[in-house]
Design an enzyme around this catalytic site. Structure first.
Site, mmCIF file in Angstrom:
data_model
loop_
_atom_site.group_PDB
_atom_site.id
_atom_site.type_symbol
_atom_site.label_atom_id
_atom_site.label_comp_id
_atom_site.label_asym_id
_atom_site.label_seq_id
_atom_site.Cartn_x
_atom_site.Cartn_y
_atom_site.Cartn_z
ATOM 1 N N CYS A 1 0.846 -1.191 0.000
ATOM 2 C CA CYS A 1 0.000 0.000 0.000
ATOM 3 C C CYS A 1 0.893 1.258 0.000
ATOM 4 C CB CYS A 1 -0.930 0.001 1.210
ATOM 5 S SG CYS A 1 -1.817 -1.567 1.415
ATOM 6 N N CYS B 1 1.483 3.579 3.086
ATOM 7 C CA CYS B 1 1.620 2.999 4.420
ATOM 8 C C CYS B 1 3.072 2.780 4.842
ATOM 9 C CB CYS B 1 0.874 1.669 4.476
ATOM 10 S SG CYS B 1 0.941 0.937 6.124
HETATM 11 S S1 SF4 Z 1 -0.401 -2.552 7.225
HETATM 12 FE FE1 SF4 Z 1 -0.117 -1.027 5.631
HETATM 13 S S2 SF4 Z 1 0.850 -2.129 3.927
HETATM 14 FE FE2 SF4 Z 1 -0.065 -3.636 5.305
HETATM 15 S S3 SF4 Z 1 -2.113 -4.017 4.460
HETATM 16 FE FE3 SF4 Z 1 -2.321 -2.471 6.070
HETATM 17 S S4 SF4 Z 1 -2.225 -0.542 4.937
HETATM 18 FE FE4 SF4 Z 1 -1.376 -2.106 3.556
#
Ligand code: SF4
Length: 335
Positions: free
Chosen positions: A74, A77
């Site tokens: 993501c 993130c």
């Molecule tokens: S922790 Fe961050 S990278 Fe992992 S699924 Fe959730 S939003 Fe996506």
């Protein structure tokens, strides 16, 4: 009360209101968002007052029970293992007792719901055992529970339901069209499938998205239309303003015009009239005045506490001061 003053609270007839529509189109939502601001706010406030006390804000507290090292990519993130410079060190799943200590503190600070987030693609069996113990313990403290653990199959959703889970958070993040620019390791359909498993298990759904990830106006309308055309609206709709974290691919994303953000909140309120619309991540970057406009546009839930997963959240005292200035109050009410 003087003539012409509308009472602040009129949600008593909410049960007699029609079922919310679940057939919103992107064009309809885009037309709402583009309304002259006074018209949009009037519609949002009218819808809000029909079902909620407009002076009341629900408080949730969020704890990261397993931080960093996530295999998903993501782009926003800092917990993704793919964003090496995101600055979040991977940790193991917290112990149940340590989580309950945080939950007690949250309850004592006025939280109605305790949300627990784990940076996983999906939970492993033994981790789910621990999370179920956390859910049972937090419920035992008299708090509502919410977890966000990544993708779930139907059996995992059933286990969480059996542990007494009240809400599962799983966001759509953005429009179906913009989604591929943000995440490549799971699909939009994967997300919809998880949401369906959660619904089928009888768990309340918490599902929203993020504004400010390079999407255009049509994508913003597409996100709200996607949420508002789920078979049943999420009970909680967190709308996040992107926190641009150094080391993530979106660190340099264009900032969002606060008025544009308020428009998205208003569109969420109008299209999902019975849902809690939550002003979620990104409040740290908002002025008190912008947050106030969000409340006027129908946001009636916030996260409270020092951390929102791994990004800063306004000090609880700043929230308390703002609500006091506005003559608003927190609630311990449902969803
Ligand atoms: S922790 Fe961050 S990278 Fe992992 S699924 Fe959730 S939003 Fe996506």
């Amino acid at each position: 009360m003087p003539d012409g003053v509308i009472p602040a609270t009129s949600p008593h007839h909410a049960a007699s209101l029609p079922q919310p529509r679940t057939d919103w189109t992107r064009d309809e939502v885009a037309a709402l968002i583009a309304l002259p601001f006074p018209e949009l706010m009037f519609q949002a406030q009218s819808v809000h007052r029909a079902r909620f006390d407009p002076t009341e804000i629900q408080i949730s507290t969020l704890l990261s029970i397993k931080t960093g090292g996530c295999p998903e990519d993501c782009a926003y993130c800092p917990q993704s293992a793919m964003h090496e410079d995101g600055g979040v060190k991977a940790s193991r799943l917290m112990a149940v007792e340590a989580v309950l200590k945080e939950a007690r503190a949250a309850r004592d600070a006025g939280a109605a719901r305790f949300c627990m987030g784990a940076a996983w693609r999906s939970p492993k069996e033994h981790d789910l055992d621990t999370v179920c113990a956390m859910i049972e313990g937090v419920k035992g403290l008299g708090l509502e529970t919410c977890v966000t653990l990544g993708m779930l199959d139907d059996r995992q959703a059933g286990r969480l339901r059996d542990a007494g889970l009240d809400y599962y958070n799983h966001n759509l993040d953005t429009s179906p069209e913009h989604y591929g620019a943000i995440i490549s390791t799971r699909t939009y359909q994967d997300r919809l499938d998880t949401l369906a498993h959660v619904r089928d298990a009888g768990i309340n759904v918490c599902c929203g998205g993020i504004v400010g990830m390079g999407e255009d106006d049509s994508d913003r309308a597409g996100l709200i239309a996607s949420l508002a055309s789920l078979p049943k609206h999420p009970e909680s709709v967190p709308i996040n303003l992107l926190v641009r974290v150094a080391g993530t691919p979106l660190a340099q994303a264009e900032p969002v015009d606060p008025i544009d953000f308020v428009r998205i909140i208003a569109a969420a309120r109008i299209t999902m009239p019975a849902s809690r619309v939550r002003l979620a991540a990104g409040r740290e970057d908002m002025t008190d005045e912008a947050q106030t406009l969000c409340f006027l546009a129908g946001a009636n839930s916030i996260f409270y506490g020092e951390k929102l997963l791994t990004t800063p959240n306004p000090e609880a005292s700043r929230d308390a001061r703002l609500l006091a200035r506005l003559g608003m109050h927190t609630s311990l009410s449902q969803h």
